[in-house]
Design an enzyme around this catalytic site. Sequence first.
Site, PDB file in Angstrom:
ATOM      1  CD  GLU A 430      -1.516  -0.321   3.617  1.00  0.00           C
ATOM      2  OE1 GLU A 430      -2.674   0.047   3.374  1.00  0.00           O
ATOM      3  OE2 GLU A 430      -1.167  -0.732   4.737  1.00  0.00           O
ATOM      4  CB  CYS A 501      -7.614  -6.487   1.104  1.00  0.00           C
ATOM      5  SG  CYS A 501      -6.210  -5.548   1.715  1.00  0.00           S
TER       6      CYS A 501
HETATM    7  C1  PEP Z   1      -6.120  -0.004   1.987  1.00  0.00           C
HETATM    8  O1  PEP Z   1      -5.359   0.911   2.310  1.00  0.00           O
HETATM    9  O2  PEP Z   1      -6.512  -0.196   0.814  1.00  0.00           O
HETATM   10  C2  PEP Z   1      -6.627  -0.925   3.005  1.00  0.00           C
HETATM   11  C3  PEP Z   1      -7.261  -2.029   2.666  1.00  0.00           C
HETATM   12  O3  PEP Z   1      -6.459  -0.604   4.311  1.00  0.00           O
HETATM   13  P1  PEP Z   1      -7.263   0.556   5.075  1.00  0.00           P
HETATM   14  O4  PEP Z   1      -8.372   1.015   4.185  1.00  0.00           O
HETATM   15  O5  PEP Z   1      -7.733  -0.045   6.334  1.00  0.00           O
HETATM   16  O6  PEP Z   1      -6.209   1.568   5.271  1.00  0.00           O
HETATM   17 MG    MG Z   2      -4.409   0.959   4.248  1.00  0.00          MG
END
Ligand code: PEP
Ligand code: MG
Length: 540
Positions: A430, A501
């Site tokens: 990410e 995800c």
């Molecule tokens: C994302 O950053 O895409 C992720 C799945 O985590 P979060 O949205 O919890 O930061």
């Molecule tokens: Mg994230």
Amino acid sequence: MITIEGKSVFSGVEIGKLYYFSKKKAEILQQIIEDVDAEMARYYQARETAVEQLEGLFTKALNEVGESNSLIFQIHQMMLMDDDYNEAIENLVRNEKNNVEYAVQKTAEDFSAMFAAMDDEYMQARAADVKDISNRILTILSGGDDGGFVMDEPGIVAASDLAPSETIQLDKSKVLGFATQFGSSNSHTAILARTMAIPAVISLGESLTEEMNGHMAIIDGYTGVLYVDPDEETLKTMTAKREESLREKAELEALIGQDNVTKSGRKINVYANIGSIDDANSAMACDAGGVGLFRSEFLYLDSRDFPTEEAQFAAYKAAAQIMDGRKVIIRTLDLGADKQVDYFNLGKEDNPALGYRAIRICLTQPEIFKTQLRALYRAAAYGNIAIMFPMIISVKEIHRIKEIITEVKEELRREGKKFREDVELGVMIETPASVMISRDLAKEVDFFSVGTNDLTQYTLAIDRQNEKLDSFYDSHHPAVLAMIKMAADNAHAEGKWIGICGELGADTTLTQTFVDMGIDELSVSPGMVLRVRRQVRECE
Ligand code: PEP
Ligand code: MG
């Protein structure tokens, strides 16, 4: 027409007669008794009958709603045999010479008040269970049956809230939806609605009354509204909305039990993103192949202090058990930036999204990290748990994580605690840095999961929280897609699998693109699982 607004716990629209589930309560009087042995014998007899009834309900529920949702009836059997509960009743009968009806009712009130006062939301919800088991005993003692709630035609079940033993008595083929005055999204009614995939609206409050029993109603699980005695126009609009929702629902439900395979036979895992134990029930209800992202920070956000190892262990174990052998990928805490908790004292930062968050907190405060890892490794002994780490930017971080894991395992071994040795480890992709070094990262871990929400934010230098930048926040940006492709190629070059995800995983206009990239798993919110499955099956 009466319009009542509540909180939706499952979408869909249904129209039908409202059946108010009335909880008839026989008035219980306190009486002084002489023969305490005979009184206790009545209690034991009633308790035995109650346990038998619960066993019957367990078997019925097992067939109708599956193992995880039927366990409650085994828990009720255990609660009925609980020493504290029984001693409290016995004390009121033997020492204070009360009739057993009064003793059971008083104990139920005391115990449910005690549960209701607890900080833990899950324990609060158990107040209803204590009342439920006690009411069962009282019904048996009064020679009554289970209340006999009969629906002569399909309709919407309304109630203050429904206890599990009440929901299981319902003729499911006739229940179109649930409307309750109270209840939480953790309540049994909510769980059942999600399992049955029927519209449910809770928290409708006192505006929903027993007098509405038998009236025509419309439940809108998209907006969380209940219409009682709808006017012509509402009826017309809602009928159209219902038809549309039913069409889609039937189409999607036909996909339960089907594989997520493309036309050429490639299998993609479609998993669910969850943020609580309860969400695991939704994941199962929509036939998710597993949990691709369990945002563990919910445990921290829900607490007023650091959640203990035991509390975390119980939560992770429960989620894994609900998922019944399917993979559950738990992400270690991702706090900081927009997710703040007072007791962490993270302090104010000029650039919180670029600041002290997620793995950076864990690596600088290893005692917090270790508590979570201990709970995870212990829970992994009871289910198919994998662990992933957020916001990774270097291989050095993975090395440090592994050192800490080694320490944690040594501690657990020394203490003789049961845990699993070979838990699969993954990193979230990410940050652009993690993409650029993904070949090296892939050598270190078992899998990748792309967090497209943050990857888009960091690639495009756009604050994901800033509404003003919505029109610039383009997760279809070629730079973002190129990043995902690069990470996928590098994962596969090292023989590792890669999933997505972030929210983009549920964007069905990109499913074909992801299939082409060789993405192995898409993890999406439970409500999107079947939609994504449908799309995968249409891919080349
Ligand atoms: C994302 O950053 O895409 C992720 C799945 O985590 P979060 O949205 O919890 O930061
Ligand atoms: Mg994230």
